[in-house]
Scaffold this active site. Structure first.
Site: not given
Length: 388
Positions: A164-165, A346, A386, A388
């Site tokens: 997790y960021s 992101c 980044e 996901y």
């Protein structure tokens, strides 16, 4: 003679009684004084304030304000924050990486879990504050791993780490360098045949975190990653941030460092910070009040644009997605990139094809070769992804 003796005896008795009364009065006064001093000493015992105490106070305030209330963003901190800075502050050579590994995770504790979206949001997103006791230092833009308990039925092995960021600065929301914040969306799966959510297909770690209670222990790994670090070595460089949903997390750390905390990084920043956030509707906007407050307080240094796919229309009458905002402001974005800006992406990886297509269209409209332009930005380390 006898009369004189009687008078003398009487005077002695009076004096004796008076002396005893004085002694007893003095003793009572001393007892009262001692009792008062004792109570005074007890009432001035110094009790250290713990994160749990801060949480209790915060919860009391929120309970009075209503379940959907959120504390407004704090004004710029007056205390100088420098105890977690490099020397010079932008030196990334000593950045912590993988201090805690999967086989030896850090045991941390949950401080608070708060729902931060409205009732009409498409899903639940939580702001989760975790106490790591200063044992897991990190920098803005890095990620933390969480290992949920239990056995993965697909592999018949313990669950693996989920990344997790981190959504806070290195100093944490309490500014003591001992907490980190995660922004987590509860992952669920709606089964159309069942007509309800299928618990067997829910996200294991996201539900574990969103259901956590204060004091609950977590297994943390990391910190990890260097792709999303801030360009602090060039404080004049603009920072362009694109997020979908919880992809907002690293930017919360960026923006609190630049506009909330009293740090050298904040003092030196001379560029523009521009945030694009894409979500489904207004109730799904994350930390929206904070961004609006920053926009009002720092109009020359901060811009904020949103894409609400279920409430806004793009120029063609279709749903407004984040790539449509990039296209709308494409000329300005390219101008800033040519001035040395850094651009960050992101969120869900599904955002990238549309964004790349939109940027390619902007490049062509300006007579630029998109592939060469992108290659130049990547070579100059201006491009940060980044997803996901």
């Amino acid at each position: 003679m006898r009369l004189a003796e009687n008078i003398s005896l009487g005077l002695n008795v009076v004096l004796a009684v008076g002396f005893v009364a004085c002694v007893m009065t003095a003793k009572q006064h001393n007892d009262v004084l001692a009792s008062t001093l004792t109570r005074g000493a007890q009432s001035h015992v110094v009790v250290p304030v713990t994160p749990a105490m801060r949480l209790a106070t915060t919860q009391q305030v929120r309970s009075m304000a209503g379940p959907a209330s959120r504390a407004a963003m704090a004004p710029k901190s007056t205390a100088r924050l420098d105890f977690l800075e490099a020397s010079p502050y932008y030196d990334q050579s000593g950045i912590p990486v993988n201090t805690h590994k999967n086989k030896a995770p850090l045991t941390a504790k949950v401080v608070s879990v708060e729902r931060i979206v409205g009732p009409k949001a498409t899903g639940e997103t939580c702001n989760i504050v975790i106490d790591h006791e200063g044992k897991m230092p990190y920098w803005e833009g890095q990620s933390a791993g969480v290992i949920p308990p239990g056995i993965d039925p697909k592999r018949n092995k313990p669950y693996g780490v989920r990344l997790y960021s981190i959504a806070s600065t290195r100093y944490g929301d309490l500014l003591d360098g001992k907490t980190m914040t995660l922004c987590v969306r509860r992952a669920t799966y709606w089964d159309p045949e069942m007509g309800k959510e299928d618990p067997a297909k829910k996200g294991v770690c996201s539900n574990y975190l969103c259901d956590a209670k204060p004091g609950q222990e977590l297994a943390l790994t990391g910190p990890s990653g260097k792709v999303m670090l801030m360009p602090e070595q060039t404080p004049e460089a603009p920072i362009i941030m694109l997020a979908t949903g919880t992809g907002i997390a690293p930017y919360r750390g960026f923006l609190r460092r630049l506009f909330v905390e009293n740090t050298e990084a904040s003092d030196k920043f001379k560029g523009l910070a521009w945030l694009f956030l894409g979500v489904a509707n207004s109730d799904a906007l994350l930390y929206d009040d904070d961004w609006k407050m920053m926009q009002e307080k720092y109009p020359d240094k901060f811009r904020y644009d949103v894409a609400l796919s279920r409430e806004q229309k793009n120029k063609n009458g279709g749903k407004m997605y984040i790539q449509d905002k990039v296209e709308e402001y494409g000329k300005e974005v390219f101008e800033l990139m040519n001035l040395g800006a850094h651009i960050y992406f992101c969120g869900l990886k599904g955002m990238m094809p549309g964004v790349l297509e939109a940027m390619e269209g902007v490049a062509k409209s300006q007579g630029l070769d998109w592939e060469e332009t992108l290659k130049k930005w990547k070579t100059n380390k201006q491009w940060h992804v980044e997803v996901y």
